[in-house]
Enzyme design. Structure first.
Site, mmCIF file in Angstrom:
data_model
loop_
_atom_site.group_PDB
_atom_site.id
_atom_site.type_symbol
_atom_site.label_atom_id
_atom_site.label_comp_id
_atom_site.label_asym_id
_atom_site.label_seq_id
_atom_site.Cartn_x
_atom_site.Cartn_y
_atom_site.Cartn_z
ATOM 1 C CG ASN A 293 -1.921 1.161 1.188
ATOM 2 O OD1 ASN A 293 -1.553 2.324 1.319
ATOM 3 N ND2 ASN A 293 -3.183 0.837 1.005
ATOM 4 C CB SER A 316 -6.119 1.463 -3.879
ATOM 5 O OG SER A 316 -6.424 2.824 -3.671
ATOM 6 C CD GLU A 317 -5.751 3.949 1.565
ATOM 7 O OE1 GLU A 317 -5.394 4.974 2.160
ATOM 8 O OE2 GLU A 317 -4.978 3.255 0.887
ATOM 9 C CG ASN A 318 -9.959 3.700 -3.510
ATOM 10 O OD1 ASN A 318 -8.805 3.297 -3.411
ATOM 11 N ND2 ASN A 318 -10.461 4.102 -4.665
#
Length: 494
Positions: A293, A316-318
């Site tokens: 990340n 990607s944290e989304n």
């Protein structure tokens, strides 16, 4: 299929307009859960209709962020209908920041992964849970300003309360309470007459969690199909969570950061100078097979310098695993963005998922490496990178979750000193912490430090930039450090 067909269906959840969908649901003082990430996957039609309902005010809006000025939830901030935001990120919304700092808006900043989990818990009937995220920070300890006084004094009127902290297996964990809403508004790509929803790309993000967290969820969709046209395995959110559905009328799909790939012959994308050194050195942290990340800015740039023979997968944290290059000119798609709101493509074998699944990967220790920027680092591995009280409020976003995950390897990239010449690596951080004893390595324009975050052994200088002396580093570092070996390896040769 025609709209007439939908109306004949006894069990259809379709409502003709946003106004009709909201008229018996929206009320002053309500808590609303709003899907979306930045401007991606937001229920534009329903937000715009709420903005027309001027009698509905005093709202508490639960959403990862508040769009941008004049768009998305930013419209409701400007109309003065929102009393409190529960969010992880203020971001580029100047109205949001100004209203908060001047005491006109209450803001509960919550780590992004904790926010997703709190919404998930609300929808699943779990009243509270313990997480490693934010242990040792002001979020756990309390005292963070939720509301400033409106007299310009900068004094705090409402501050956050301490959270319960408990120890499991020798680590501190923070108790977070579930979030439920009076109603939710979400956005999907397709929906059928039974309320089953399918999302597209990274536009899924917080939408499933928000839908589940309220008894009444209104979904707006880009396309409506008959029940049965979506296969059971295609459906991302079952219709049991959706009470009403409308066809989306407002599909601006604003792109916050239109980012396109550089032409191969333009030379664009090559980074020189001190920051180029940081980027290239950060890229050497990548090992074959890693799930990684990368934070906004310098960390993301490092993906352009992956060593030959090394293959990594970017998370990607989304809600995307397998981030590809920026799209070619003219091919950007608003439904495909990274956590920095930049348009992206995907690699072969990529996958998408919701925000709570994304942070489950993070919190569960499935991400091998996190590289992110920093404002300050301490000798024992504390990191501060999300706020300068009273001046800059960006929010922590997903950073607290990423650095707080058990077993995570955390590398911080930053300039060695600030623009005014003050040290950024110090005995103790002066700014509110993102994480306590979380940093494994610091890469600056002058050197590389390793940090003994578990053993308390402090910093060790392991590499040095060409032309830089140990004496210069000592003069620009506000804490003691050990030296690994003499002579020290050069950063550019490491």
């Amino acid at each position: 299929s025609s709209t007439r067909t939908f109306k004949r269906a006894l069990s259809s959840k379709i409502v003709p307009t946003a106004a009709e969908a909201l008229k018996d649901v929206a009320f002053s003082g309500a808590k609303i859960c709003v899907g979306g990430f930045g401007c991606c996957g937001i229920p534009e039609t329903l937000i715009n209709e709420l903005a027309r309902m001027k009698h509905v005010d005093g709202l508490t809006a639960v959403s990862n962020n508040a769009g941008i000025d004049g768009f998305g939830l930013g419209v409701l901030l400007e109309s003065g209908q929102v009393k409190r935001m529960i969010s992880s990120y203020v971001g580029e919304n100047k109205t949001f920041e100004k209203l908060y700092l001047t005491g006109q808006l209450e803001v509960e900043l919550t780590p992004q992964g904790s926010l997703a989990a709190r919404l998930y818990a609300g929808g699943a009937g779990i009243p509270a849970f313990f997480t490693p995220t934010a242990a040792g920070t002001v979020i756990a300890k309390g005292g963070f300003p939720i509301k400033y006084k409106g007299d310009g004094s900068g004094e705090v009127e409402i501050e956050s309360k301490p959270r319960e902290v408990r120890e499991f297996n020798g680590r501190e964990f923070v108790m977070e309470e579930a979030i439920t809403g009076d109603f939710s508004i979400v956005k999907a790509w397709k929906g059928d007459t039974r309320g089953n929803l399918v999302f597209r790309g990274t536009a899924r993000n917080f939408n499933p969690e928000c839908a589940k967290a309220s008894k009444v969820c209104i979904a707006e969709v880009e396309e409506i199909v008959e029940a049965g046209e979506l296969g059971p395995d295609e459906i991302h959110l079952p219709g049991i969570y959706v009470k009403k559905m409308i066809l989306s009328k407002d599909n601006t799909k604003h792109i916050e950061k239109l980012t396109e790939g550089a032409d191969e012959n333009s030379g664009k994308g090559i980074i020189d100078g001190p920051r180029g050194r940081i980027v290239r050195r950060a890229a050497k942290e990548f090992k074959d097979g890693m799930y990684v990340n990368l934070g906004i800015g310098i960390p993301t740039m490092a993906s352009n310098y992956i060593p030959e023979g090394v293959k990594i997968e970017l998370q990607s944290e989304n809600g995307l695993l397998g981030i590809g290059p920026y799209p070619k000119k003219g091919e950007a798609d608003a439904d495909w963005i990274n956590a920095g709101k930049e348009t992206v493509t995907t690699t072969i074998g990529a996958s998408t998922f919701s925000s709570s699944d994304s942070f489950g990967m993070v919190r569960g220790g499935h991400v091998d490496l996190t590289i992110l920027g920093g404002l300050e680092c301490s000798r024992n591995g504390d990191l501060a990178n999300w706020i300068i009280p009273g001046k800059m409020v960006k929010g922590m976003g997903g950073a607290m979750d990423l650095v707080g995950a058990p077993g995570a390897r955390v590398v911080v990239t930053m300039d060695h000193i600030s623009k005014n010449g003050s040290a950024k690596i110090m005995e103790e951080c002066t700014l509110p912490l993102t994480g306590q004893q979380v940093v494994d390595r610091i890469i600056t324009d002058l050197c590389v430090f390793d940090c003994d975050k578990e053993g308390g052994g402090g910093l060790t200088l392991v590499e040095i930039a060409p032309g830089v002396t140990v004496e210069e580093i000592r003069a620009k570092t506000a804490c003691d450090f050990k030296i690994a070996s003499e002579p020290l390896p050069l950063m550019d040769d490491a």
